[in-house]
Scaffold this motif. Sequence first.
Motif, mmCIF file in Angstrom:
data_model
loop_
_atom_site.group_PDB
_atom_site.id
_atom_site.type_symbol
_atom_site.label_atom_id
_atom_site.label_comp_id
_atom_site.label_asym_id
_atom_site.label_seq_id
_atom_site.Cartn_x
_atom_site.Cartn_y
_atom_site.Cartn_z
ATOM 1 N N PRO A 126 -16.601 31.289 28.475
ATOM 2 C CA PRO A 126 -16.492 31.561 26.986
ATOM 3 C C PRO A 126 -17.607 32.534 26.313
ATOM 4 C CG PRO A 126 -15.957 29.642 26.325
ATOM 5 C CD PRO A 126 -16.944 28.986 27.593
ATOM 6 N N ALA A 127 -18.662 32.279 26.487
ATOM 7 C CA ALA A 127 -20.213 33.458 26.665
ATOM 8 C C ALA A 127 -19.970 34.315 27.765
ATOM 9 C CB ALA A 127 -21.075 32.747 26.345
ATOM 10 N N ILE A 128 -19.743 34.204 28.993
ATOM 11 C CA ILE A 128 -19.612 34.856 29.847
ATOM 12 C C ILE A 128 -18.532 35.794 30.218
ATOM 13 C CG2 ILE A 128 -19.227 35.409 32.285
ATOM 14 C CD1 ILE A 128 -20.695 32.373 33.093
ATOM 15 N N LEU A 139 -34.043 34.684 26.986
ATOM 16 C CA LEU A 139 -32.358 35.277 26.922
ATOM 17 C C LEU A 139 -31.938 34.290 27.344
ATOM 18 C CD1 LEU A 139 -30.205 36.802 27.449
ATOM 19 C CD2 LEU A 139 -31.096 37.870 30.077
ATOM 20 N N PHE A 140 -32.478 33.462 28.218
ATOM 21 C CA PHE A 140 -31.707 32.034 28.539
ATOM 22 C C PHE A 140 -31.742 30.909 27.907
ATOM 23 C CE2 PHE A 140 -33.215 34.254 32.347
ATOM 24 C CZ PHE A 140 -31.947 34.454 32.483
ATOM 25 N N PHE A 141 -33.035 30.892 27.509
ATOM 26 C CA PHE A 141 -33.183 29.105 26.376
ATOM 27 C C PHE A 141 -32.772 29.518 24.945
ATOM 28 C CE2 PHE A 141 -36.439 29.892 30.200
ATOM 29 C CZ PHE A 141 -36.442 28.575 30.448
ATOM 30 N N TRP A 142 -32.817 30.545 24.200
ATOM 31 C CA TRP A 142 -32.113 30.902 22.737
ATOM 32 C C TRP A 142 -31.370 31.774 23.260
ATOM 33 C CZ3 TRP A 142 -33.427 34.144 18.593
ATOM 34 C CH2 TRP A 142 -33.261 33.539 17.466
ATOM 35 N N THR A 152 -28.163 39.841 35.320
ATOM 36 C CA THR A 152 -29.424 38.926 34.719
ATOM 37 C C THR A 152 -28.620 37.678 34.277
ATOM 38 O OG1 THR A 152 -31.492 40.096 35.312
ATOM 39 C CG2 THR A 152 -31.502 38.129 34.143
ATOM 40 N N TYR A 153 -28.169 38.002 32.427
ATOM 41 C CA TYR A 153 -27.604 37.338 32.665
ATOM 42 C C TYR A 153 -26.178 36.357 33.070
ATOM 43 C CZ TYR A 153 -24.396 35.824 28.345
ATOM 44 O OH TYR A 153 -23.605 35.491 27.654
ATOM 45 N N PHE A 154 -25.078 37.522 33.427
ATOM 46 C CA PHE A 154 -23.793 37.048 34.364
ATOM 47 C C PHE A 154 -24.764 35.557 35.304
ATOM 48 C CE2 PHE A 154 -21.827 40.680 33.118
ATOM 49 C CZ PHE A 154 -21.061 39.563 31.722
ATOM 50 N N ASN A 155 -25.453 36.256 35.725
ATOM 51 C CA ASN A 155 -25.790 35.699 37.032
ATOM 52 C C ASN A 155 -26.946 34.052 36.606
ATOM 53 O OD1 ASN A 155 -27.656 35.369 40.098
ATOM 54 N ND2 ASN A 155 -29.394 34.875 39.057
ATOM 55 N N TRP A 156 -27.689 33.901 36.151
ATOM 56 C CA TRP A 156 -27.336 32.548 35.380
ATOM 57 C C TRP A 156 -26.427 31.483 34.917
ATOM 58 C CZ3 TRP A 156 -28.892 29.949 30.661
ATOM 59 C CH2 TRP A 156 -29.253 29.025 30.739
ATOM 60 N N MET A 157 -26.009 32.075 33.923
ATOM 61 C CA MET A 157 -24.807 31.720 33.556
ATOM 62 C C MET A 157 -23.740 31.438 34.306
ATOM 63 S SD MET A 157 -24.956 31.870 30.205
ATOM 64 C CE MET A 157 -23.900 31.996 28.816
ATOM 65 N N GLU A 158 -23.611 32.069 35.500
ATOM 66 C CA GLU A 158 -22.167 31.838 36.471
ATOM 67 C C GLU A 158 -23.512 31.085 37.517
ATOM 68 O OE1 GLU A 158 -21.604 35.308 38.065
ATOM 69 O OE2 GLU A 158 -20.107 35.985 36.284
ATOM 70 N N ASN A 159 -23.979 30.289 37.325
ATOM 71 C CA ASN A 159 -25.479 29.343 38.224
ATOM 72 C C ASN A 159 -26.230 28.062 37.203
ATOM 73 O OD1 ASN A 159 -24.802 30.701 41.035
ATOM 74 N ND2 ASN A 159 -25.458 32.617 39.605
ATOM 75 N N ILE A 160 -25.361 27.819 35.700
ATOM 76 C CA ILE A 160 -26.299 27.541 35.268
ATOM 77 C C ILE A 160 -25.831 26.272 35.802
ATOM 78 C CG2 ILE A 160 -24.122 26.939 33.163
ATOM 79 C CD1 ILE A 160 -25.983 27.252 31.150
ATOM 80 N N ILE A 166 -19.621 40.827 22.886
ATOM 81 C CA ILE A 166 -21.263 40.856 22.751
ATOM 82 C C ILE A 166 -21.945 41.920 23.189
ATOM 83 C CG2 ILE A 166 -23.534 39.967 23.752
ATOM 84 C CD1 ILE A 166 -22.555 36.957 22.440
ATOM 85 N N GLU A 167 -22.177 42.706 22.872
ATOM 86 C CA GLU A 167 -23.201 44.409 24.056
ATOM 87 C C GLU A 167 -24.643 43.942 23.827
ATOM 88 O OE1 GLU A 167 -24.331 49.122 22.774
ATOM 89 O OE2 GLU A 167 -23.604 47.573 21.624
ATOM 90 N N ILE A 168 -24.734 44.032 25.328
ATOM 91 C CA ILE A 168 -26.130 43.295 26.159
ATOM 92 C C ILE A 168 -27.054 44.633 26.068
ATOM 93 C CG2 ILE A 168 -28.270 42.563 27.073
ATOM 94 C CD1 ILE A 168 -25.866 40.528 27.083
ATOM 95 N N VAL A 169 -27.959 45.003 24.766
ATOM 96 C CA VAL A 169 -28.522 46.024 25.454
ATOM 97 C C VAL A 169 -30.499 46.183 25.627
ATOM 98 C CG1 VAL A 169 -29.330 48.734 23.744
ATOM 99 C CG2 VAL A 169 -27.385 47.504 23.732
ATOM 100 N N PRO A 170 -30.659 46.012 26.600
ATOM 101 C CA PRO A 170 -30.349 47.423 28.022
ATOM 102 C C PRO A 170 -29.340 47.619 28.383
ATOM 103 C CG PRO A 170 -32.924 47.774 27.579
ATOM 104 C CD PRO A 170 -32.202 46.627 26.675
ATOM 105 N N LYS A 171 -27.945 47.065 29.005
ATOM 106 C CA LYS A 171 -26.764 47.423 29.800
ATOM 107 C C LYS A 171 -27.813 46.037 31.028
ATOM 108 C CE LYS A 171 -22.615 48.226 31.324
ATOM 109 N NZ LYS A 171 -21.725 47.537 30.201
ATOM 110 N N SER A 172 -28.525 46.596 31.902
ATOM 111 C CA SER A 172 -29.457 46.569 32.710
ATOM 112 C C SER A 172 -29.561 44.581 33.071
ATOM 113 C CB SER A 172 -30.934 47.203 33.027
ATOM 114 O OG SER A 172 -31.656 46.678 32.368
ATOM 115 N N TRP A 173 -29.093 43.747 31.302
ATOM 116 C CA TRP A 173 -30.014 42.856 31.380
ATOM 117 C C TRP A 173 -28.464 41.859 31.537
ATOM 118 C CZ3 TRP A 173 -33.823 40.642 32.308
ATOM 119 C CH2 TRP A 173 -35.618 40.618 31.633
ATOM 120 N N GLU A 174 -27.480 43.091 31.310
ATOM 121 C CA GLU A 174 -26.379 42.198 31.533
ATOM 122 C C GLU A 174 -25.976 41.012 33.401
ATOM 123 O OE1 GLU A 174 -22.226 44.599 31.755
ATOM 124 O OE2 GLU A 174 -22.779 44.743 29.619
#
Length: 881
Positions: free
Chosen positions: A376-378, A494-497, A396-404, A386-394
């Motif tokens: 659901p967080a993805i 970003l990932f830890f908290w 990284t976010y998806f990569n970590w969350m999809e391989n968590i 949820i809007e991530i600013v700067p968008k370039s971090w999205e």
Amino acid sequence: MTLEKNFSPAAIETRWYSHWEEKGLFRPARDDAEPFTIVNPPPNVTGSLHIGHALDNTLQDIIIRHERMKGKDALWVVGTDHAGIATQMVVERQLNAKQQKRTDFTRDEFVSKVWEWKEESGGTITGQLRRLGCSMDWSNERFTMDEGFTRAVTKVFVDLYNKGLLYRDKRLVNWDPGLKTAISDLEVETVEKNGKFWHFKYPLGDGSGSISVATTRPETMLADMAVAVHPSDERYADMVGKMVKLPITGRLVPIVTDEHADPELGSGAVKITPGHDFNDFEVGKRAGFAPAEMLNMLDAEAKVCQTSDGLIPEDYLAMDRFDARKKVVAAIEAEGLLENIEDRVIQTPYGDRSNEVIEPWLTDQWYVDAETLAQPAIEAVKSGKIEIVPKSWEKTYFNWMENIQPWCVSRQLWWGHRIPAWFDTDGKVYVAEDETAAQALAGEGVTLTRDEDVLDTWFSSALWPFATIGWPEETTDLKRHYPGDLLISGFDILFFWDARMAMQGIEFMGDVPWHRLYLHGLVRADDGSKMSKSKGNVVDPLGLIDEYGADALRFFMAAMESQGRDIKMDKKRVEGYRNFATKLWNAARFCEANGIGASDTLKAPEASLPVNRWIISEVVETLETLDKALTDLRFDAAANTIYHFVWDRFCDWYLELIKPEMQGDNADETRKVAGWVLDQIIVMLHPFMPFITEELWHSMAADKGGRTYDLIVAKWPDPRANVDAEAKAEIDWIIKLVSGVRAAKVELNIPPGAKMTAHVRDGDTDLMARIERQKAALDRVGRLEHVTADKAPDGAAAQIVVDGATYVLPLEGVIDIAAEKARLNKAMEGVMKEAKSLEGRLSNANFVERAKPEAVEKARADHADKTAEAERLQAALARLG
């Protein structure tokens, strides 16, 4: 109240902060207003303010002050994290200083000592945040070990367990032998160390040959369970399925295929120790070994212990792992199985607090099913909730969350939230909110023992956005202020908290914890390197506040915060913003001395003079740009917008241009407009520089009996005026003309105060009317005694073109033209010579390729400066004809 001659930050900061806090102005009662909420990343209770905190909290304070002034029910949640490992270490060090240790006490006695320390010494950083000017809701300060927060943590653990989203499992963890606990990836620092790469021969069990392997940790071969080769590696096709007889232990292990083995690396065969290597753990599972079957050869202190098959020789037992390494290598060499030793730089993991080498260790721990919670967080980010600013971090976010991976949440400590789980004598676990409930689950007469472990501090801090405002109770604040509007944090958590808050918030509140997530970069040393104590390049923000004031440091942080980039520390820039504050202070003193006081209206005053209509237009445009920048979280653009308006437009031009008007027929209008503009500046600048602005807000109103309310809760500007294009054009024309005259004087070495005459070419009647209206300003500010349409006399003259008209400034009698030409030509020769020399260095391949990068960069910058200077000198010569 009269402003002091010199601006002194220290004299006003403590006074105003105490005033705000005592009057409850950080959270004024606004029950009917639109809510706005941010939560502060809770600093460790053991911590002190570092430069990263200064950046993070400055940005948050800018936003919360802005929203508060816009009339919102602005809540900035504040508190500290109990910091399990860090806090336990602090108290244990205190005990060690008294020749005591933790185990001299019962668990409850030790925890009591931690609470004593917290009450005496645990508030250092909160005092330091106050020095920075952070307008947090201190009246509702939280601590992650508060009774209410602990109740929330326990409920989350039990609910996750009952939903099947939290479980106990045997897996590898980062084990810190010094602290004797599992730690998170964030608490591991990887350091490059000089080490060895040992190549061994492992004999085949049938005596038909051997297979070569290599390792940086020879001692782990005592717990090897396989050798792996790549499925496509034809060299070993005939060996797959055969057994290897390990040296020293004599254990028979299979040769298996796995894509983890790289045919291009070493021999292409790798030893597999599932109980002591993260990659090997996965290979072992794929090879069919259950975690419970995996061999463990180390105890909690990283000393050799017997494996379950009993094959490690007695003389290895209880040896330190590094002593065992030497013994293993010597034994293999003695058997003639040591092929080669390479020197190699090894990426070595260290515990960031214990400085011990981290050991992957197979142990039973509690895990959260992060993969399920992540979905659901993805989707929340993908859908735009949820809007991530700067968008370039999205990405990284998806990569970590999809391989968590499963999240290990247990720690082997005494300080922290005790895990609400009880075991019976058979090892069956009962999870409940308290022992009574656990006993009811187990049944009467069943002896229960509580789990000794505590929860990872990231587990509790993941609940921060809702547990701080009352959950699991349905409080008013919870209903109004969840979800929050914005989270500002460093990208490093970003990932830890951040991600974990998103997961837990959606799971327990049914909604995202905040709608926008702003990730800022790191504050680096002035050379761009990462700050570290070992390098000696750490900058203390409190020292900067002592030297330059909190306002200057805050403004530096905002002005340098550009989305997606790190900040280079630059004390000169901080000093420059201290000078900016002084410039504003002196402008206010000028206003005070000329009878200009505070305005009593939000709406812009009526104005007839072009200069007053112009400055009102500038306020309107500045406000629009500033609001947009803050809405877009462009802190650098916001800071630079207000900076240039204050310094360039207001101080350098407006206050100079109105001096002739202060004695004329329009003096009252000018004083009203000037007072109103100064008010707008003070309000717009307040989120960035709260201390000096609050001081000026009250001081400038002294002649009107003082303000009845404080700036921190004043209304955001609302000029209700339009941009006056005609006035803007007229004053912008003055600025361009006067700037041109001043530049020509600098180029031609004419004294700044020298009066000159200008002859206008190509000017129409409208321009001459404008000149007539502005002749007082042109004389006073531009030092143009006469501006006429008459033809200029023959001879040397400077020519300035502004808006299509040419202004000819005769130079005869103003300077010695021949001497000036000689001076300029001589200067030109010197500059050209230097530029040519630099050009020669830069065209030399040896210099460009071999010199230090900073030396090459400096040469390029110097060459650009000299080239530009030559162009200026050439233009000056051209003016002389």
